[in-house]
Design a protein around this motif. Structure first.
Motif, PDB file in Angstrom:
ATOM      1  N   VAL A   1       0.827  -1.210   0.000  1.00 50.56           N
ATOM      2  CA  VAL A   1       0.000   0.000   0.000  1.00 50.56           C
ATOM      3  C   VAL A   1       0.864   1.265   0.000  1.00 50.56           C
ATOM      4  N   ASP A   2       2.070   1.164  -0.556  1.00 50.94           N
ATOM      5  CA  ASP A   2       2.973   2.313  -0.498  1.00 50.94           C
ATOM      6  C   ASP A   2       2.796   3.282  -1.654  1.00 50.94           C
ATOM      7  N   SER A   3       1.749   3.113  -2.449  1.00 42.78           N
ATOM      8  CA  SER A   3       1.423   4.098  -3.478  1.00 42.78           C
ATOM      9  C   SER A   3      -0.094   4.254  -3.540  1.00 42.78           C
ATOM     10  N   GLU A   4      -0.523   5.355  -4.086  1.00 49.95           N
ATOM     11  CA  GLU A   4      -1.961   5.597  -4.247  1.00 49.95           C
ATOM     12  C   GLU A   4      -2.588   4.499  -5.095  1.00 49.95           C
ATOM     13  N   HIS A   5      -1.879   4.083  -6.142  1.00 52.46           N
ATOM     14  CA  HIS A   5      -2.377   3.019  -7.019  1.00 52.46           C
ATOM     15  C   HIS A   5      -2.584   1.703  -6.250  1.00 52.46           C
ATOM     16  N   GLU A   6      -1.631   1.335  -5.397  1.00 55.13           N
ATOM     17  CA  GLU A   6      -1.757   0.089  -4.633  1.00 55.13           C
ATOM     18  C   GLU A   6      -2.886   0.171  -3.611  1.00 55.13           C
ATOM     19  N   ARG A   7      -3.081   1.335  -3.003  1.00 56.91           N
ATOM     20  CA  ARG A   7      -4.197   1.497  -2.059  1.00 56.91           C
ATOM     21  C   ARG A   7      -5.528   1.377  -2.805  1.00 56.91           C
ATOM     22  N   GLU A   8      -5.586   1.926  -3.999  1.00 57.08           N
ATOM     23  CA  GLU A   8      -6.798   1.818  -4.816  1.00 57.08           C
ATOM     24  C   GLU A   8      -7.039   0.365  -5.221  1.00 57.08           C
ATOM     25  N   GLU A   9      -5.983  -0.353  -5.571  1.00 57.38           N
ATOM     26  CA  GLU A   9      -6.112  -1.774  -5.914  1.00 57.38           C
ATOM     27  C   GLU A   9      -6.671  -2.580  -4.743  1.00 57.38           C
ATOM     28  N   LEU A  10      -6.170  -2.326  -3.544  1.00 60.08           N
ATOM     29  CA  LEU A  10      -6.660  -3.044  -2.372  1.00 60.08           C
ATOM     30  C   LEU A  10      -8.125  -2.712  -2.127  1.00 60.08           C
ATOM     31  N   ALA A  11      -8.498  -1.451  -2.238  1.00 58.52           N
ATOM     32  CA  ALA A  11      -9.902  -1.066  -2.059  1.00 58.52           C
ATOM     33  C   ALA A  11     -10.784  -1.776  -3.083  1.00 58.52           C
ATOM     34  N   GLU A  12     -10.350  -1.823  -4.333  1.00 55.92           N
ATOM     35  CA  GLU A  12     -11.122  -2.506  -5.364  1.00 55.92           C
ATOM     36  C   GLU A  12     -11.232  -3.999  -5.078  1.00 55.92           C
ATOM     37  N   LEU A  13     -10.154  -4.611  -4.619  1.00 54.86           N
ATOM     38  CA  LEU A  13     -10.188  -6.033  -4.275  1.00 54.86           C
ATOM     39  C   LEU A  13     -11.180  -6.288  -3.140  1.00 54.86           C
ATOM     40  N   ILE A  14     -11.163  -5.443  -2.129  1.00 54.30           N
ATOM     41  CA  ILE A  14     -12.097  -5.595  -1.012  1.00 54.30           C
ATOM     42  C   ILE A  14     -13.535  -5.460  -1.495  1.00 54.30           C
ATOM     43  N   LEU A  15     -13.806  -4.456  -2.317  1.00 54.10           N
ATOM     44  CA  LEU A  15     -15.161  -4.256  -2.817  1.00 54.10           C
ATOM     45  C   LEU A  15     -15.587  -5.378  -3.758  1.00 54.10           C
ATOM     46  N   TYR A  16     -14.680  -5.829  -4.585  1.00 52.42           N
ATOM     47  CA  TYR A  16     -14.975  -6.934  -5.487  1.00 52.42           C
ATOM     48  C   TYR A  16     -15.251  -8.204  -4.685  1.00 52.42           C
ATOM     49  N   THR A  17     -14.474  -8.450  -3.644  1.00 49.02           N
ATOM     50  CA  THR A  17     -14.702  -9.610  -2.772  1.00 49.02           C
ATOM     51  C   THR A  17     -16.060  -9.504  -2.086  1.00 49.02           C
ATOM     52  N   ALA A  18     -16.378  -8.325  -1.565  1.00 52.82           N
ATOM     53  CA  ALA A  18     -17.669  -8.114  -0.907  1.00 52.82           C
ATOM     54  C   ALA A  18     -18.812  -8.446  -1.849  1.00 52.82           C
ATOM     55  N   SER A  19     -18.686  -8.012  -3.092  1.00 52.90           N
ATOM     56  CA  SER A  19     -19.742  -8.223  -4.076  1.00 52.90           C
ATOM     57  C   SER A  19     -19.795  -9.661  -4.585  1.00 52.90           C
ATOM     58  N   GLU A  20     -18.653 -10.148  -5.065  1.00 52.14           N
ATOM     59  CA  GLU A  20     -18.599 -11.451  -5.730  1.00 52.14           C
ATOM     60  C   GLU A  20     -18.714 -12.637  -4.786  1.00 52.14           C
ATOM     61  N   VAL A  21     -18.188 -12.502  -3.585  1.00 54.01           N
ATOM     62  CA  VAL A  21     -18.174 -13.631  -2.649  1.00 54.01           C
ATOM     63  C   VAL A  21     -19.321 -13.534  -1.645  1.00 54.01           C
ATOM     64  N   TYR A  22     -19.497 -12.351  -1.057  1.00 55.57           N
ATOM     65  CA  TYR A  22     -20.451 -12.201   0.032  1.00 55.57           C
ATOM     66  C   TYR A  22     -21.777 -11.569  -0.382  1.00 55.57           C
ATOM     67  N   GLY A  23     -21.887 -11.119  -1.636  1.00 51.67           N
ATOM     68  CA  GLY A  23     -23.143 -10.563  -2.132  1.00 51.67           C
ATOM     69  C   GLY A  23     -23.489  -9.194  -1.578  1.00 51.67           C
ATOM     70  N   ILE A  24     -22.499  -8.448  -1.111  1.00 51.09           N
ATOM     71  CA  ILE A  24     -22.711  -7.113  -0.542  1.00 51.09           C
ATOM     72  C   ILE A  24     -22.154  -6.085  -1.527  1.00 51.09           C
ATOM     73  N   HIS A  25     -22.947  -5.076  -1.855  1.00 46.13           N
ATOM     74  CA  HIS A  25     -22.551  -4.113  -2.883  1.00 46.13           C
ATOM     75  C   HIS A  25     -22.243  -2.727  -2.345  1.00 46.13           C
ATOM     76  N   GLU A  26     -22.351  -2.544  -1.046  1.00 43.43           N
ATOM     77  CA  GLU A  26     -22.027  -1.243  -0.469  1.00 43.43           C
ATOM     78  C   GLU A  26     -21.641  -1.435   0.996  1.00 43.43           C
ATOM     79  N   ILE A  27     -20.675  -0.661   1.434  1.00 46.50           N
ATOM     80  CA  ILE A  27     -20.256  -0.674   2.832  1.00 46.50           C
ATOM     81  C   ILE A  27     -20.668   0.660   3.427  1.00 46.50           C
TER      82      ILE A  27
END
Length: 132
Positions: free
Chosen positions: A96-122
């Motif tokens: 997470v040492d760059s803005e791009h990597e922090r954005e990637e992690l956020a996208e992964l978390i949101l994608y996981t929430a949606s694709e695995v757990y069926g949640i589309h908003e936090i």
């Protein structure tokens, strides 16, 4: 990852990650509730270059919320590592040492929430942010 998310949700997750990195101390963590039973949590310390994240596994779930084989396989496809012990969660370590990597992690978390757990908003008011 091209799944549509509300910008405020992505911005919220990035803000949580940045709070973990820029404030607090050596025991910072956040829990992002995903509906009634599911969650993703992150831990790091102020000034770190990586975040340790966990996505809840079956050990901590009630029988009616257990992850299916398809959900487990999807977690693994999304780069979450299977639990090391029977009472563990899926996990990963993300740079997470760059803005791009922090954005990637956020996208992964949101994608996981949606694709695995069926949640589309936090919801911001449900996030548990601890800066210690």
């Amino acid at each position: 990852m091209n799944t549509p998310f509300l910008p405020a949700t992505k911005e919220l997750v990035i803000a949580v990650i940045e709070n973990l990195l820029y404030y607090g101390g050596k025991s910072n963590f956040a829990i992002l509730p995903l509906g009634r039973d599911y969650y993703i949590q992150m831990a790091t310390e102020k000034g770190a270059y990586q975040v340790y994240a966990e996505a809840v596994g079956n050990y901590y779930l009630y029988e009616d919320s257990l992850l299916s084989e398809d959900q487990i396989n999807r977690l693994i496809e999304l780069t979450w590592q299977p639990p090391d012990t029977k009472d563990g969660n899926f996990f990963l370590i993300h740079n997470v040492d760059s803005e791009h990597e922090r954005e990637e992690l956020a996208e992964l978390i949101l994608y996981t929430a949606s694709e695995v757990y069926g949640i589309h908003e936090i919801e911001e008011e449900q996030v548990d942010l601890n800066l210690e």
